[in-house]
Design an enzyme around this catalytic site. Sequence first.
Site, PDB file in Angstrom:
ATOM      1  N   LYS A 209     -21.932   8.785  -7.560  1.00  0.00           N
ATOM      2  CA  LYS A 209     -22.268  10.176  -7.262  1.00  0.00           C
ATOM      3  C   LYS A 209     -22.120  10.507  -5.778  1.00  0.00           C
ATOM      4  O   LYS A 209     -22.381  11.630  -5.354  1.00  0.00           O
ATOM      5  CB  LYS A 209     -23.690  10.486  -7.727  1.00  0.00           C
ATOM      6  N   ALA A 246     -49.889   6.093  -3.479  1.00  0.00           N
ATOM      7  CA  ALA A 246     -49.199   5.984  -2.188  1.00  0.00           C
ATOM      8  C   ALA A 246     -48.354   4.722  -2.033  1.00  0.00           C
ATOM      9  O   ALA A 246     -47.763   4.519  -0.975  1.00  0.00           O
ATOM     10  CB  ALA A 246     -50.170   6.092  -1.010  1.00  0.00           C
ATOM     11  N   ALA A 247     -48.249   3.897  -3.069  1.00  0.00           N
ATOM     12  CA  ALA A 247     -47.414   2.698  -2.944  1.00  0.00           C
ATOM     13  C   ALA A 247     -45.947   3.074  -2.715  1.00  0.00           C
ATOM     14  O   ALA A 247     -45.289   2.546  -1.816  1.00  0.00           O
ATOM     15  CB  ALA A 247     -47.551   1.823  -4.191  1.00  0.00           C
ATOM     16  N   GLY A 248     -45.436   4.005  -3.533  1.00  0.00           N
ATOM     17  CA  GLY A 248     -44.055   4.441  -3.362  1.00  0.00           C
ATOM     18  C   GLY A 248     -43.839   5.147  -2.038  1.00  0.00           C
ATOM     19  O   GLY A 248     -42.784   5.004  -1.408  1.00  0.00           O
ATOM     20  N   ASP A 249     -44.835   5.918  -1.601  1.00  0.00           N
ATOM     21  CA  ASP A 249     -44.732   6.610  -0.314  1.00  0.00           C
ATOM     22  C   ASP A 249     -44.715   5.615   0.841  1.00  0.00           C
ATOM     23  O   ASP A 249     -43.985   5.794   1.823  1.00  0.00           O
ATOM     24  CB  ASP A 249     -45.904   7.574  -0.136  1.00  0.00           C
TER      25      ASP A 249
END
Length: 296
Positions: A209, A246-249
């Site tokens: 993509k 907030a782990a992904g943040d």
Amino acid sequence: MKIIVIGSANMDMVMETGRIPHRGETIHGERFFLASGGKGANQAVACARMGADTWLLGKVGNDLFGKSLVDSLTGYGVKPDFIAVEPDTTSGVAVITVCEGDNAIILDSGANAKVTPAYIRQYEEELLSADAVLLQLEIPLDSVYEAIRLVKGKVSVFLNPAPAVAIDEDILQGVDYFMPNEHECALYTGHEIRGIADALAALDLLRAKGICYPLITLGDKGVVYYDGSTNVHKEGRKVNAVDTTAAGDTFAGTLAAMICSGKTMGEAVDLAQQAASITVTRSGAQHSIPSLSELI
């Protein structure tokens, strides 16, 4: 290094429960607390905690939560110059139920919905002076598009597509770092991820993509990413999770800061995993995000 995070700031209202209630059911919870959050604000805190000069570009409401959110950000070293107070509007609020280390969230965007393309354009000069622009999807999608159009090809664009919504193909083309989790990734590739082989194949679909460096986080199974020459799987770190908020943040903000500091992709991913693994062992959002000194 200068990073501008464009995104949301929310007040998190958190309560722990033994199980998620059924529709129409009332159950008892415990350990209620308020915590500053929002994907944009959390990622800005992560960048700042990793040593980056960090600004949040966004809005809060003209209420007590708004003042508290800005005070929290400045306390963690995030510069508030690009945060506006929206009159006659409440700040964003997230109601978070934590159960056995996982969470369920209900979100009211509040002032975050007023982060318009016109507001983004006011800061074009500042955005073009940054080393990186970090975005998520808790502000209007048209505003995310406007930010990417303003800086794409001139400033490194980090996009964490959460909460996941369909994104125009021409916007994805040329995004430098694209960071979905395994569930969000299915929306952008059309294929569910059932294992590591699927995740590695999804990286190729994302690169097709026009995305330069796709990464897919896989929870306790680790992360897969393209390092510029090959697809890589890095195992997850085993910890006792208390709260995944907030782990992904933390991962996204740490990755952006480490890339901007000159780390290789492999080094940046390793540090981002370390940071996220510490975050999940603590309750809450911003105050659970570690500093760089805790990683090295």
